[in-house]
Design a protein around this motif. Structure first.
Motif, mmCIF file in Angstrom:
data_model
loop_
_atom_site.group_PDB
_atom_site.id
_atom_site.type_symbol
_atom_site.label_atom_id
_atom_site.label_comp_id
_atom_site.label_asym_id
_atom_site.label_seq_id
_atom_site.Cartn_x
_atom_site.Cartn_y
_atom_site.Cartn_z
ATOM 1 N N SER A 139 0.818 -1.225 0.000
ATOM 2 C CA SER A 139 0.000 0.000 0.000
ATOM 3 C C SER A 139 0.845 1.265 0.000
ATOM 4 O O SER A 139 0.546 2.225 -0.723
ATOM 5 C CB SER A 139 -0.927 0.011 1.211
ATOM 6 O OG SER A 139 -1.756 -1.122 1.189
ATOM 7 N N ASN A 140 1.914 1.281 0.805
ATOM 8 C CA ASN A 140 2.747 2.485 0.878
ATOM 9 C C ASN A 140 3.325 2.841 -0.473
ATOM 10 O O ASN A 140 3.264 3.991 -0.911
ATOM 11 C CB ASN A 140 3.900 2.281 1.859
ATOM 12 C CG ASN A 140 3.382 2.184 3.282
ATOM 13 O OD1 ASN A 140 2.270 2.661 3.565
ATOM 14 N ND2 ASN A 140 4.143 1.560 4.151
ATOM 15 N N LEU A 141 3.868 1.815 -1.102
ATOM 16 C CA LEU A 141 4.501 2.022 -2.387
ATOM 17 C C LEU A 141 3.480 2.514 -3.412
ATOM 18 O O LEU A 141 3.747 3.429 -4.201
ATOM 19 C CB LEU A 141 5.149 0.714 -2.842
ATOM 20 C CG LEU A 141 6.103 0.770 -4.017
ATOM 21 C CD1 LEU A 141 7.100 1.888 -3.860
ATOM 22 C CD2 LEU A 141 6.821 -0.561 -4.156
ATOM 23 N N ALA A 142 2.290 1.910 -3.370
ATOM 24 C CA ALA A 142 1.238 2.315 -4.311
ATOM 25 C C ALA A 142 0.890 3.779 -4.098
ATOM 26 O O ALA A 142 0.688 4.530 -5.063
ATOM 27 C CB ALA A 142 0.001 1.440 -4.138
ATOM 28 N N GLY A 143 0.835 4.180 -2.840
ATOM 29 C CA GLY A 143 0.553 5.569 -2.531
ATOM 30 C C GLY A 143 1.585 6.497 -3.149
ATOM 31 O O GLY A 143 1.244 7.504 -3.773
ATOM 32 N N LYS A 162 -6.485 -2.906 0.909
ATOM 33 C CA LYS A 162 -5.032 -3.046 0.909
ATOM 34 C C LYS A 162 -4.523 -3.312 -0.493
ATOM 35 O O LYS A 162 -5.149 -4.053 -1.250
ATOM 36 C CB LYS A 162 -4.634 -4.240 1.792
ATOM 37 C CG LYS A 162 -4.015 -3.821 3.086
ATOM 38 C CD LYS A 162 -3.482 -4.966 3.927
ATOM 39 C CE LYS A 162 -3.574 -6.367 3.399
ATOM 40 N NZ LYS A 162 -3.326 -7.378 4.408
ATOM 41 N N TRP A 163 -3.401 -2.691 -0.838
ATOM 42 C CA TRP A 163 -2.808 -2.988 -2.148
ATOM 43 C C TRP A 163 -2.038 -4.294 -2.054
ATOM 44 O O TRP A 163 -1.081 -4.394 -1.291
ATOM 45 C CB TRP A 163 -1.882 -1.863 -2.590
ATOM 46 C CG TRP A 163 -2.615 -0.623 -3.004
ATOM 47 C CD1 TRP A 163 -3.139 0.322 -2.166
ATOM 48 C CD2 TRP A 163 -2.936 -0.213 -4.332
ATOM 49 N NE1 TRP A 163 -3.766 1.308 -2.896
ATOM 50 C CE2 TRP A 163 -3.652 1.006 -4.237
ATOM 51 C CE3 TRP A 163 -2.689 -0.744 -5.607
ATOM 52 C CZ2 TRP A 163 -4.121 1.690 -5.353
ATOM 53 C CZ3 TRP A 163 -3.141 -0.061 -6.710
ATOM 54 C CH2 TRP A 163 -3.858 1.147 -6.581
ATOM 55 N N CYS A 171 9.986 -0.304 -6.496
ATOM 56 C CA CYS A 171 10.052 1.128 -6.225
ATOM 57 C C CYS A 171 10.975 1.801 -7.240
ATOM 58 O O CYS A 171 10.632 2.824 -7.843
ATOM 59 C CB CYS A 171 10.557 1.335 -4.800
ATOM 60 S SG CYS A 171 10.650 3.058 -4.328
ATOM 61 N N TRP A 172 12.110 1.160 -7.467
ATOM 62 C CA TRP A 172 13.091 1.701 -8.410
ATOM 63 C C TRP A 172 12.528 1.703 -9.825
ATOM 64 O O TRP A 172 12.635 2.681 -10.564
ATOM 65 C CB TRP A 172 14.368 0.854 -8.338
ATOM 66 C CG TRP A 172 15.442 1.286 -9.289
ATOM 67 C CD1 TRP A 172 16.423 2.197 -9.049
ATOM 68 C CD2 TRP A 172 15.621 0.833 -10.640
ATOM 69 N NE1 TRP A 172 17.209 2.345 -10.154
ATOM 70 C CE2 TRP A 172 16.745 1.513 -11.149
ATOM 71 C CE3 TRP A 172 14.959 -0.079 -11.461
ATOM 72 C CZ2 TRP A 172 17.229 1.318 -12.431
ATOM 73 C CZ3 TRP A 172 15.425 -0.267 -12.749
ATOM 74 C CH2 TRP A 172 16.546 0.423 -13.224
ATOM 75 N N ALA A 173 11.901 0.570 -10.210
ATOM 76 C CA ALA A 173 11.434 0.437 -11.589
ATOM 77 C C ALA A 173 10.295 1.405 -11.901
ATOM 78 O O ALA A 173 10.106 1.807 -13.041
ATOM 79 C CB ALA A 173 10.989 -0.997 -11.855
ATOM 80 N N HIS A 174 9.520 1.771 -10.868
ATOM 81 C CA HIS A 174 8.415 2.695 -11.096
ATOM 82 C C HIS A 174 8.859 4.155 -11.140
ATOM 83 O O HIS A 174 8.065 5.021 -11.464
ATOM 84 C CB HIS A 174 7.336 2.506 -10.019
ATOM 85 C CG HIS A 174 6.369 1.416 -10.335
ATOM 86 N ND1 HIS A 174 5.339 1.569 -11.215
ATOM 87 C CD2 HIS A 174 6.276 0.132 -9.908
ATOM 88 C CE1 HIS A 174 4.637 0.444 -11.308
ATOM 89 N NE2 HIS A 174 5.193 -0.454 -10.518
ATOM 90 N N LYS A 175 10.122 4.416 -10.761
ATOM 91 C CA LYS A 175 10.618 5.789 -10.842
ATOM 92 C C LYS A 175 10.558 6.260 -12.284
ATOM 93 O O LYS A 175 10.868 5.511 -13.206
ATOM 94 C CB LYS A 175 12.073 5.840 -10.357
ATOM 95 C CG LYS A 175 12.194 5.719 -8.856
ATOM 96 C CD LYS A 175 13.088 6.831 -8.291
ATOM 97 C CE LYS A 175 12.952 6.885 -6.785
ATOM 98 N NZ LYS A 175 13.542 5.684 -6.144
ATOM 99 N N LYS A 176 10.180 7.505 -12.469
ATOM 100 C CA LYS A 176 9.897 8.001 -13.810
ATOM 101 C C LYS A 176 11.033 7.758 -14.801
ATOM 102 O O LYS A 176 10.832 7.226 -15.892
ATOM 103 C CB LYS A 176 9.583 9.507 -13.741
ATOM 104 C CG LYS A 176 9.104 10.040 -15.062
ATOM 105 C CD LYS A 176 8.504 11.424 -14.941
ATOM 106 C CE LYS A 176 7.976 11.840 -16.286
ATOM 107 N NZ LYS A 176 8.738 12.838 -16.961
ATOM 108 N N GLU A 177 12.270 8.091 -14.371
ATOM 109 C CA GLU A 177 13.377 8.010 -15.319
ATOM 110 C C GLU A 177 13.680 6.553 -15.707
ATOM 111 O O GLU A 177 14.190 6.291 -16.793
ATOM 112 C CB GLU A 177 14.620 8.710 -14.760
ATOM 113 C CG GLU A 177 15.207 8.129 -13.484
ATOM 114 C CD GLU A 177 14.524 8.664 -12.204
ATOM 115 O OE1 GLU A 177 13.365 9.151 -12.315
ATOM 116 O OE2 GLU A 177 15.113 8.570 -11.120
ATOM 117 N N PRO A 179 0.697 3.129 -15.645
ATOM 118 C CA PRO A 179 -0.305 2.905 -14.608
ATOM 119 C C PRO A 179 -0.916 4.195 -14.082
ATOM 120 O O PRO A 179 -1.943 4.170 -13.406
ATOM 121 C CB PRO A 179 0.492 2.200 -13.505
ATOM 122 C CG PRO A 179 1.894 2.688 -13.683
ATOM 123 C CD PRO A 179 2.072 2.972 -15.147
ATOM 124 N N THR A 180 -0.274 5.332 -14.370
ATOM 125 C CA THR A 180 -0.778 6.598 -13.838
ATOM 126 C C THR A 180 -1.054 7.602 -14.952
ATOM 127 O O THR A 180 -0.556 7.465 -16.067
ATOM 128 C CB THR A 180 0.254 7.233 -12.878
ATOM 129 O OG1 THR A 180 1.499 7.348 -13.573
ATOM 130 C CG2 THR A 180 0.444 6.397 -11.632
#
Lengths: 319, 283, 436
Positions: free
Chosen positions: C114-118, C140-141, C335-341, C357-358
């Protein structure tokens, strides 16, 4: 492969070092008792079968009585899973398909395998290489050969449709895998293709134990080829035939790979076998309890068939 | 041999034999052609004309190259070989011992045990693999070759045992008794007299077991998760059916390469195999 | 010494080898103890995207996080089986890609993210609403949305022009008429009705909805057996016969790609993989006139039925598994892979096949490159319904989806095995067993 171990055993057993002779000879004396030796010999195999078959089998029985899902142990539900399967139209179809598939595939494998064995039992040029190449379908992994067939049956690129179309036999393609009935027959065909060599080679082995003199004698009595086969060869081959049929029925009835690759149970569930449907329910949908119940339906049928055949074999041995 | 006329031989022998050969071998031929055909030629629909429908004038090795470069195919081949050999070895030893015990030794319950071993052969794999997954977890064998090396014998041992039992029964009792009179122990006689004369039977059981392990799919699919630990059938199915859209060339190349090792084993042993079976079917 | 040898030879050898295996297995985790993460994904229909994972992400993750990343890709149809086995055997990939609402089926085995999704939502201007429903269980995610692959109809512009259509038909009835003409010219519509994960249900569910059919009502009672559903099945039977390639009953998700690219069909519901392949292989894939095929491909949404137009776009989610011995590393990786760059490197090679996803990814400059891909950009916004419609896209909806109930309903009628009414009754019965 096994020689070092086995030879080592022989050496160890017979030429024990003097200092340890007493202990070893006690051991060897023990092993002179048939009962003890049998126990020792049976332990390794039985251990593997107990741990990796009997125990999981009991667990699967338990699963089939619970509502277990993946990641959730569930609770005891009695025979609810079996009742659900019994009323499940897809399961009913899968059951029917399995019987159909097993029956026809076995009939064709036996008939064609017998024919092939008779042909291979003659002497001809390149006999060795032809015999060896005839075994190919049987030895290469089913999933791989099933892919080759799927490619040949491909709705868009089928070589067989190409051939028939361009030779003017058909004007529209044949729906090999896209029509339920066709697809099931295609599966029978592929299974026959795959299993026939095993029948042929085993029956060939049986044929080679039949003395040619018998045939000569029958021929002298004026029996034609068919009579010679029916009255001389067939009765002598019957025991071997039964063994092969038993093995084949077991394999075919619980077949999974071929359908999994060839049709995945489609079109419209029309080619599901019990095993593939159980897999779809149990594994792909995570309903482990229901999947176990579906698979268990195979067991009594197989048991019945084999029991009947073993009985028959025993009776024949008696004669 | 019964004498036949020439024209008759064509009908009862040459023509049926030719049909059998085509039926048996065409899929392999097609596999090979597909594997060396360039993509441009491969995807011609059933309605399109083609100058070389059954062969190709521009054979290419690109599919083989792609297979070896982009997948762990050599690993798969090696794993399959190793796993098949070890599980065959385990099953042969167990099968030889158990087969001998059931064929030659008198003890209570031998008939029951024989049947019991046979019945294990009937338990469908699709039923077992989920509980087996639990056992594999408890033994910490998940994702190691041992998961397969120990589970394959479950369907190999019953077969080996039964085949060898039949074979051992055909060996005259006198052979063993002579050795016993010469002072050999029961165990020694088994190892040095019975087993050596049963080599054809053992070989044919071994070959059969090897093939079955090479062929196995479900357990390998479920128990192995690293790409380098997969076996050929699983690797080919799970990694070569891809969104590449054009995967048939590589798939057929993989099927072909994956079949060659077993085919070689057979071509060496086919005669033994037949004689071995001959021995056991007599019994 | 001798005795040991003897014992070993008599068959304890088997036990010993088994033991050796156990010992070896206990030693093996040395490898696992090193900071590795094993991720299981599908074989991407845009192969270049898998290359980014293997050839770009692996070394970069090693540098950035000190993680050894192990990327495994399998056929998407095998993903649920692998997940079941991994969870049951407590060993396997640390992260598993799960399509659509499968996270609901496997939620018990998931690490709460959930935290990461947030964070991802906040950084990216909000996660799409459908993705939220698909990835959360009880608030919950249980998994993270990675991408959405919109399904649109790819069609041959020139072939539709030949039958006098400048624009793609807007209703099923018009599409039916067009298809009839095209099939007469041996250029049928290609559509799979097979037991396969993507193109089959993403066609049959929206088709059902656009006629007003639905699986369950708002209370979760099966409501499939309605006159709307029967009407939709009846329509499809005729539509199938008149306009479709009948081989489609045996197709999986890749057959239509091959058929389209070899010029056998005129239109097919698909992700953009047909177009992307034609684009990447422009010199090889040609039309019958010799022009690059991609110049003759356009995309259109599914036509509308009496109750409007609908769509279902395949969601790709990634779950961190509870059994994983390195859940921390796995979470860090995501977390790393979802970072924009980082995500961007993967995103651009998709060329629009997959959307982010966003909301933020709609603004990406890539969309300006190719007008043909433009319909994919905002496609996820047009998605108002999910499987199990009427109710929630929960476990039961996932079960029905995985058993292909809706697809089989249509396939049974299309193949002539059942009358439309029978097929609907059958499917409603199947749903009834799931929604007990």
């Amino acid at each position: 492969m096994k020689d070092p171990v086995v030879a080592g055993a022989g050496v160890a057993a017979s030429i024990a070092a003097p200092a340890e002779r007493g202990r070893v000879s006690r051991l060897t004396r023990w092993l002179e008792s048939e009962k003890l030796l049998a126990t020792v010999l049976l332990v390794p195999g039985m251990a593997i079968l107990l741990i990796f078959i009997a125990y999981p089998f009991v667990m699967a029985l338990w699963y089939s009585l619970t509502s277990i899902r993946v990641g959730d142990p569930g609770e005891f539900v009695g025979i609810a899973n079996f009742a659900k399967a019994w009323n499940d139209t897809v399961f009913q179809l899968a059951f029917k398909n399995t019987v159909f598939y097993t029956f026809w595939a076995t009939v064709f494998k036996l008939a064609l395998g017998m024919w092939l064995a008779l042909l291979l039992n003659r002497s001809f040029r390149f006999k060795r290489i032809i015999r060896a190449s005839m075994l190919l379908p049987f030895i290469i992994p089913t999933v791989l050969s099933a892919f080759a067939w799927r490619w040949m049956f491909d709705p868009t690129f089928s070589v067989m449709n190409w051939l028939l179309y361009h030779s003017g036999v058909i004007t529209d393609r044949l729906p090999f895998l896209s029509d339920g009935d066709w697809a099931l027959w295609c599966a029978v065909l592929v299974n026959t293709w795959r299993g026939m060599p095993f029948f042929a080679i085993t029956l060939l082995a049986g044929l080679q134990t039949i003395s040619p003199d018998l045939h000569e004698a029958a021929a002298l009595d004026g029996a034609n080829a068919w009579h010679r086969f029916w009255h001389v060869t067939w009765p002598l081959l019957l025991p071997v035939t039964l063994v092969v049929v038993v093995f084949s029925v077991i394999q075919t009835f619980s077949d999974f790979q071929l359908i999994y690759v060839l049709t995945g149970g489609g079109p419209a569930n029309s080619t599901h076998l019990i095993a593939t449907y159980a897999y779809q329910v149990g594994v792909a949908s995570g309903l482990l309890g229901e999947g176990a119940a579906l698979s268990l339906f195979m067991f009594p049928v197989l048991f019945g068939v084999v029991w009947f055949q073993l009985r028959f074999m025993k009776r024949m041995e008696g004669h | 041999m019964v004498i036949e006329r020439k024209w008759k031989k064509w009908f009862v022998f040459y023509i049926p034999m030719a049909v059998f050969i085509v039926f048996t071998l065409f899929p392999f031929y097609w596999m090979a052609v597909t594997a060396v055909r360039p993509d441009g030629e491969l995807y011609r629909t059933w309605r399109q004309a083609s100058a070389t429908p059954f062969w190709t004038l521009q054979p290419t090795l690109e599919h083989f190259e792609g297979l070896l470069r982009t997948t762990a195919f050599p690993h798969w081949l090696w794993n399959t070989m190793l796993i098949a050999m070890v599980s065959t070895l385990i099953s042969l030893i167990c099968g030889m011992f158990a087969g001998y015990a059931l064929a030659r030794l008198k003890f209570r319950g031998s008939e029951f045990l024989g049947t019991a071993i046979f019945v294990t052969y009937l338990v469908p794999q699709t039923l077992l693999f989920i509980p087996l997954a639990d056992i594999i977890r408890d033994l910490h064998l998940g994702n190691t070759p041992w998961a397969l090396m120990l589970t394959y014998p479950t369907f190999l041992i019953p077969f080996c045992t039964w085949l060898l039992m039949g074979y051992f029964k055909t060996i005259p009792k006198e052979l063993e008794e002579c050795a016993r009179i010469d002072g050999a122990t029961r165990f020694g006689a088994m190892v040095r007299i019975i087993f050596p004369v049963s080599i054809p039977g053992i070989l044919s059981a071994g070959i059969f077991a090897f093939t079955l392990s090479w062929n196995e799919f479900i357990y390998a699919l479920i128990f192995m998760s690293s790409a380098e630990l997969k076996t050929v059938p699983v690797g080919v199915v799970s990694e070569l059916i891809r969104g590449d859209i054009f995967f048939w060339g590589q798939l057929m190349a993989g099927a072909l390469l994956g079949s060659i090792p077993v085919a070689l084993v057979y071509s060496f042993f086919v005669e033994y195999y037949v004689t071995g079976l001959t021995g056991s079917v007599k019994g | 010494m001798k005795r040991r040898k003897f014992l070993k030879a008599t068959g304890a050898g088997i036990a010993a080898t088994g033991l050796a295996g156990v010992l070896a297995a206990h030693r093996a985790p040395v490898f696992a103890q090193a900071n590795t993460v094993h991720i299981l994904r599908w074989n991407d229909f845009v192969p270049a995207a898998d290359k980014v994972w293997r050839e770009v992400f692996v070394p970069e993750v090693q540098k950035a996080l000190g993680l050894k990343l192990n990327v495994e890709t399998v056929n998407a149809n095998d993903l649920p089986a692998r997940a079941t086995a991994a969870i049951q055997s407590g060993s396997g990939p640390d992260i598993i890609m799960l399509l659509n609402n499968l996270p609901h089926l496997y939620s018990a085995a998931a690490v709460d993210v959930s935290n990461l999704a947030g964070e991802i939502g906040k950084a990216g201007g909000g996660i799409y609403a459908p993705a939220t429903q698909l990835n959360t269980v009880g608030g919950k995610w249980v998994s993270l949305p990675w991408a959405v692959v919109p399904g649109l109809i790819a069609y041959r512009k020139s072939w539709f022009e030949e039958i006098g259509l400048k624009e793609f038909p807007k209703t099923w009835a018009a599409y039916h008429e067009a298809g009839k003409k095209l099939k007469a010219m041996k250029r049928p519509i290609g559509q799979t009705l097979g037991n396969t994960f993507g193109d089959a249900p993403t066609f049959t569910y929206p088709f059902l909805w656009s006629f007003g059919g639905q699986e369950v009502d708002a209370k979760g009672k099966v409501a499939l057996d309605s006159k709307e559903t029967v009407e939709s099945v009846r329509f499809l039977v005729q539509f199938w016969k008149d306009a479709h390639d009948e081989g489609g009953l045996a197709w999986d998700d890749s057959n239509n790609n091959r058929a389209f690219l070899s010029g056998d069909i005129s239109a097919s519901l698909n992700g953009a993989s047909i177009y992307v392949h034609a684009l990447n292989n422009a010199d090889k894939v040609k039309t019958e006139k010799g022009a690059p095929l991609h110049t003759d491909i356009l995309h259109a949404p599914l036509p509308a039925g009496p109750k409007g137009a609908h769509a279902y776009h395949t969601a790709f989610n990634q779950m961190v598994m509870k059994y994983s011995k390195n859940a921390k590393g796995a979470t860090e990786l995501l977390c790393w892979a979802h970072k924009k760059e980082n995500y961007e490197k993967w995103f651009v090679v998709q060329k629009g096949f997959a959307t982010g996803p966003t909301r933020e990814w709609e603004k990406h400059a890539m969309w300006n490159n190719d007008p043909v891909m433009l319909p994919f950009k905002t496609a996820p916004l047009g998605q108002s319904r999910l499987m199990g419609f009427g109710g929630a896209p929960d476990k039961k909806a996932a079960e029905a989806w995985n058993k292909y109930v809706i697809t089989v309903m249509y396939a049974q009628a299309a193949s002539g095995k059942m009358k439309p009414e029978e097929a609907v009754k059958w499917a409603a019965g199947e749903l009834g067993k799931i929604y007990t």
